[in-house]
Design a protein around this motif. Structure first.
Motif, PDB file in Angstrom:
ATOM      1  N   LEU A  90       0.830  -1.197   0.000  1.00 23.64           N
ATOM      2  CA  LEU A  90       0.000   0.000   0.000  1.00 23.64           C
ATOM      3  C   LEU A  90       0.864   1.246   0.000  1.00 23.64           C
ATOM      4  CD1 LEU A  90      -2.887   1.166   0.234  1.00 23.64           C
ATOM      5  CD2 LEU A  90      -2.585   1.057   2.718  1.00 23.64           C
ATOM      6  N   VAL A  91       0.721   2.077  -1.023  1.00 25.48           N
ATOM      7  CA  VAL A  91       1.455   3.333  -1.104  1.00 25.48           C
ATOM      8  C   VAL A  91       0.767   4.361  -0.206  1.00 25.48           C
ATOM      9  CG1 VAL A  91       2.135   5.235  -2.620  1.00 25.48           C
ATOM     10  CG2 VAL A  91       2.327   2.875  -3.416  1.00 25.48           C
ATOM     11  N   HIS A  92       1.541   4.962   0.697  1.00 24.90           N
ATOM     12  CA  HIS A  92       1.034   5.977   1.619  1.00 24.90           C
ATOM     13  C   HIS A  92       1.218   7.389   1.086  1.00 24.90           C
ATOM     14  CE1 HIS A  92       0.184   4.383   5.824  1.00 24.90           C
ATOM     15  NE2 HIS A  92       0.324   3.304   5.076  1.00 24.90           N
ATOM     16  N   TRP A  93       2.372   7.643   0.467  1.00 23.56           N
ATOM     17  CA  TRP A  93       2.758   9.016   0.137  1.00 23.56           C
ATOM     18  C   TRP A  93       3.545   9.032  -1.162  1.00 23.56           C
ATOM     19  CZ3 TRP A  93       7.600  11.519   2.676  1.00 23.56           C
ATOM     20  CH2 TRP A  93       7.680  12.887   2.380  1.00 23.56           C
ATOM     21  N   VAL A  94       3.208   9.985  -2.030  1.00 19.63           N
ATOM     22  CA  VAL A  94       3.977  10.215  -3.252  1.00 19.63           C
ATOM     23  C   VAL A  94       4.219  11.712  -3.379  1.00 19.63           C
ATOM     24  CG1 VAL A  94       4.076  10.005  -5.762  1.00 19.63           C
ATOM     25  CG2 VAL A  94       2.916   8.230  -4.422  1.00 19.63           C
ATOM     26  N   ILE A  95       5.484  12.092  -3.468  1.00 23.09           N
ATOM     27  CA  ILE A  95       5.869  13.470  -3.758  1.00 23.09           C
ATOM     28  C   ILE A  95       6.792  13.411  -4.968  1.00 23.09           C
ATOM     29  CG2 ILE A  95       7.669  13.385  -1.965  1.00 23.09           C
ATOM     30  CD1 ILE A  95       7.291  16.474  -1.677  1.00 23.09           C
ATOM     31  N   TYR A  96       6.513  14.219  -5.965  1.00 21.58           N
ATOM     32  CA  TYR A  96       7.250  14.167  -7.226  1.00 21.58           C
ATOM     33  C   TYR A  96       7.537  15.588  -7.710  1.00 21.58           C
ATOM     34  CZ  TYR A  96       2.577  15.035  -9.085  1.00 21.58           C
ATOM     35  OH  TYR A  96       1.344  15.586  -9.338  1.00 21.58           O
ATOM     36  N   ASP A  97       8.212  15.712  -8.844  1.00 14.52           N
ATOM     37  CA  ASP A  97       8.660  17.011  -9.377  1.00 14.52           C
ATOM     38  C   ASP A  97       9.599  17.715  -8.407  1.00 14.52           C
ATOM     39  OD1 ASP A  97       7.184  16.590 -11.684  1.00 14.52           O
ATOM     40  OD2 ASP A  97       5.554  17.950 -11.120  1.00 14.52           O
ATOM     41  N   ILE A  98      10.303  16.938  -7.591  1.00 21.92           N
ATOM     42  CA  ILE A  98      11.326  17.514  -6.715  1.00 21.92           C
ATOM     43  C   ILE A  98      12.479  17.927  -7.626  1.00 21.92           C
ATOM     44  CG2 ILE A  98      12.898  17.075  -4.785  1.00 21.92           C
ATOM     45  CD1 ILE A  98      10.917  14.749  -3.988  1.00 21.92           C
ATOM     46  N   PRO A  99      12.907  19.193  -7.578  1.00 21.77           N
ATOM     47  CA  PRO A  99      13.950  19.658  -8.503  1.00 21.77           C
ATOM     48  C   PRO A  99      15.232  18.833  -8.424  1.00 21.77           C
ATOM     49  CG  PRO A  99      12.919  21.509  -7.387  1.00 21.77           C
ATOM     50  CD  PRO A  99      12.418  20.261  -6.708  1.00 21.77           C
ATOM     51  N   HIS A 122       5.323  18.422  -6.105  1.00 20.89           N
ATOM     52  CA  HIS A 122       3.877  18.197  -6.048  1.00 20.89           C
ATOM     53  C   HIS A 122       3.605  16.882  -5.328  1.00 20.89           C
ATOM     54  CE1 HIS A 122       4.309  20.913  -9.565  1.00 20.89           C
ATOM     55  NE2 HIS A 122       3.346  21.517  -8.901  1.00 20.89           N
ATOM     56  N   GLN A 123       2.422  16.796  -4.708  1.00 17.88           N
ATOM     57  CA  GLN A 123       2.040  15.596  -3.962  1.00 17.88           C
ATOM     58  C   GLN A 123       0.656  15.130  -4.380  1.00 17.88           C
ATOM     59  OE1 GLN A 123       3.820  15.769   0.313  1.00 17.88           O
ATOM     60  NE2 GLN A 123       2.805  17.734  -0.018  1.00 17.88           N
ATOM     61  N   THR A 124       0.442  13.842  -4.250  1.00 16.00           N
ATOM     62  CA  THR A 124      -0.878  13.266  -4.498  1.00 16.00           C
ATOM     63  C   THR A 124      -1.673  13.259  -3.197  1.00 16.00           C
ATOM     64  OG1 THR A 124      -0.170  11.021  -3.973  1.00 16.00           O
ATOM     65  CG2 THR A 124       0.060  11.728  -6.278  1.00 16.00           C
ATOM     66  N   VAL A 125      -2.938  12.894  -3.305  1.00 20.78           N
ATOM     67  CA  VAL A 125      -3.737  12.633  -2.112  1.00 20.78           C
ATOM     68  C   VAL A 125      -3.122  11.409  -1.444  1.00 20.78           C
ATOM     69  CG1 VAL A 125      -6.015  11.897  -1.280  1.00 20.78           C
ATOM     70  CG2 VAL A 125      -5.827  13.669  -3.052  1.00 20.78           C
ATOM     71  N   SER A 126      -3.035  11.430  -0.129  1.00 26.95           N
ATOM     72  CA  SER A 126      -2.401  10.343   0.616  1.00 26.95           C
ATOM     73  C   SER A 126      -3.291   9.114   0.711  1.00 26.95           C
ATOM     74  CB  SER A 126      -2.062  10.818   2.032  1.00 26.95           C
ATOM     75  OG  SER A 126      -3.244  10.857   2.817  1.00 26.95           O
ATOM     76  N   VAL A 127      -2.809   8.123   1.418  1.00 23.02           N
ATOM     77  CA  VAL A 127      -3.565   6.909   1.681  1.00 23.02           C
ATOM     78  C   VAL A 127      -4.822   7.217   2.496  1.00 23.02           C
ATOM     79  CG1 VAL A 127      -2.336   6.316   3.815  1.00 23.02           C
ATOM     80  CG2 VAL A 127      -3.322   4.495   2.415  1.00 23.02           C
ATOM     81  N   HIS A 128      -4.817   8.338   3.173  1.00 23.06           N
ATOM     82  CA  HIS A 128      -5.946   8.730   4.026  1.00 23.06           C
ATOM     83  C   HIS A 128      -6.609   9.976   3.427  1.00 23.06           C
ATOM     84  CE1 HIS A 128      -8.241   8.701   7.727  1.00 23.06           C
ATOM     85  NE2 HIS A 128      -7.974   9.971   7.908  1.00 23.06           N
ATOM     86  N   ALA A 129      -7.379   9.765   2.348  1.00 20.89           N
ATOM     87  CA  ALA A 129      -8.065  10.879   1.682  1.00 20.89           C
ATOM     88  C   ALA A 129      -9.011  11.543   2.676  1.00 20.89           C
ATOM     89  CB  ALA A 129      -8.837  10.360   0.480  1.00 20.89           C
ATOM     90  N   PRO A 130      -9.162  12.846   2.627  1.00 21.20           N
ATOM     91  CA  PRO A 130      -8.695  13.769   1.593  1.00 21.20           C
ATOM     92  C   PRO A 130      -7.340  14.401   1.873  1.00 21.20           C
ATOM     93  CG  PRO A 130     -10.175  14.953   3.034  1.00 21.20           C
ATOM     94  CD  PRO A 130     -10.080  13.524   3.567  1.00 21.20           C
ATOM     95  N   THR A 131      -6.584  13.873   2.851  1.00 22.38           N
ATOM     96  CA  THR A 131      -5.275  14.448   3.155  1.00 22.38           C
ATOM     97  C   THR A 131      -4.378  14.385   1.928  1.00 22.38           C
ATOM     98  OG1 THR A 131      -5.451  13.761   5.463  1.00 22.38           O
ATOM     99  CG2 THR A 131      -3.241  14.281   4.653  1.00 22.38           C
ATOM    100  N   VAL A 132      -3.765  15.501   1.588  1.00 25.27           N
ATOM    101  CA  VAL A 132      -2.801  15.573   0.498  1.00 25.27           C
ATOM    102  C   VAL A 132      -1.421  15.501   1.122  1.00 25.27           C
ATOM    103  CG1 VAL A 132      -1.850  17.020  -1.342  1.00 25.27           C
ATOM    104  CG2 VAL A 132      -4.323  16.911  -0.986  1.00 25.27           C
ATOM    105  N   GLY A 133      -0.544  14.691   0.543  1.00 22.58           N
ATOM    106  CA  GLY A 133       0.822  14.591   1.039  1.00 22.58           C
ATOM    107  C   GLY A 133       1.013  13.455   2.013  1.00 22.58           C
ATOM    108  N   TYR A 134       1.883  13.670   2.959  1.00 20.26           N
ATOM    109  CA  TYR A 134       2.297  12.618   3.891  1.00 20.26           C
ATOM    110  C   TYR A 134       1.180  12.231   4.848  1.00 20.26           C
ATOM    111  CZ  TYR A 134       5.145  10.170   7.379  1.00 20.26           C
ATOM    112  OH  TYR A 134       5.670   9.232   8.231  1.00 20.26           O
ATOM    113  N   TYR A 135       1.005  10.916   4.996  1.00 13.47           N
ATOM    114  CA  TYR A 135       0.164  10.374   6.059  1.00 13.47           C
ATOM    115  C   TYR A 135       0.921   9.183   6.609  1.00 13.47           C
ATOM    116  CZ  TYR A 135      -3.859   9.357   8.898  1.00 13.47           C
ATOM    117  OH  TYR A 135      -4.694   9.179   9.975  1.00 13.47           O
ATOM    118  N   GLY A 136       1.365   9.311   7.842  1.00 16.71           N
ATOM    119  CA  GLY A 136       2.247   8.332   8.436  1.00 16.71           C
ATOM    120  C   GLY A 136       1.586   7.028   8.826  1.00 16.71           C
ATOM    121  N   PRO A 137       2.424   6.061   9.152  1.00 22.02           N
ATOM    122  CA  PRO A 137       1.944   4.745   9.552  1.00 22.02           C
ATOM    123  C   PRO A 137       1.158   4.782  10.857  1.00 22.02           C
ATOM    124  CG  PRO A 137       4.315   4.734   9.124  1.00 22.02           C
ATOM    125  CD  PRO A 137       3.877   6.145   9.114  1.00 22.02           C
TER     126      PRO A 137
END
Length: 189
Positions: A90-99, A122-137
């Motif tokens: 299960l993917v929890h967090w994706v952050i991309y377009d990091i320079p 940029h970040q996607t919605v996390s494993v715990h929608a609607p949170t965008v970005g990091y959502y920890g274990p």
């Protein structure tokens, strides 16, 4: 930081079972060269425990992470946090377009699509929608997690927007992967 490739994991999100397969070293199981980048954190060591502050039982903030060994031709980076203890994973967090000039993420990346403390990312919605970005274990039992940094041959991530899902972003990340490195840690309730 590269693990035996005998165990494969499918990178997937909550709502999709279709994704590419990667080995525990962060690279696709298709004969690609092994990962050579190194990913570290000041919050925990390889195989160590994820601090309470970086879980949803604590402050739920992302840990500080840094990397070395990016290949020439890197145009951007992406980071993916995956729970390895579930099947499918299960993917929890994706952050991309990091320079490509960035070699670290600060602790507490802002929970928005375009975090101001990681300019250009940029970040996607996390494993715990609607949170965008990091959502920890915070599972009810011990789980193993993998943070994986990817050097990409593209910037920005093609077709990505605020509506891009975690599985979609991971698919594009795998398509444009030049190299990667991983850091694994354990959540203990």
């Amino acid at each position: 930081l590269v693990f035996a490739s005998g165990l494969a994991l499918a990178v997937a999100g909550c709502s999709s079972n279709s994704a590419k397969t990667v080995d525990r070293g962060g690279g696709p199981v298709d004969g690609s060269p092994p990962a050579t980048m190194t990913l570290t954190s000041t919050a925990f060591a390889e195989g160590g425990a994820i601090p309470m502050a970086n879980t949803c039982k604590g402050a739920n903030t992302s840990p500080a992470l840094s990397w070395t060994g990016a290949p020439s031709g890197t145009k951007s980076f992406a980071l993916v946090l995956t729970d390895l203890s579930l099947a499918p994973t299960l993917v929890h967090w994706v952050i991309y377009d990091i320079p490509s000039t960035t070699t670290a993420l600060p602790a507490g990346v802002e929970l928005v699509y375009a975090p101001g403390n990681v300019g250009g990312a940029h970040q996607t919605v996390s494993v715990h929608a609607p949170t965008v970005g990091y959502y920890g274990p915070c599972p009810p039992a011990v789980h193993n997690y993998q943070f994986a940094i990817y050097a990409l041959d593209t910037a920005p991530l093609p077709g990505a927007s605020a509506a891009t899902t975690r599985p979609e972003a991971v698919g594009e990340i795998q398509t444009h992967r030049l190299d990667s490195g991983t850091l694994t840690a354990m959540f203990t309730p």
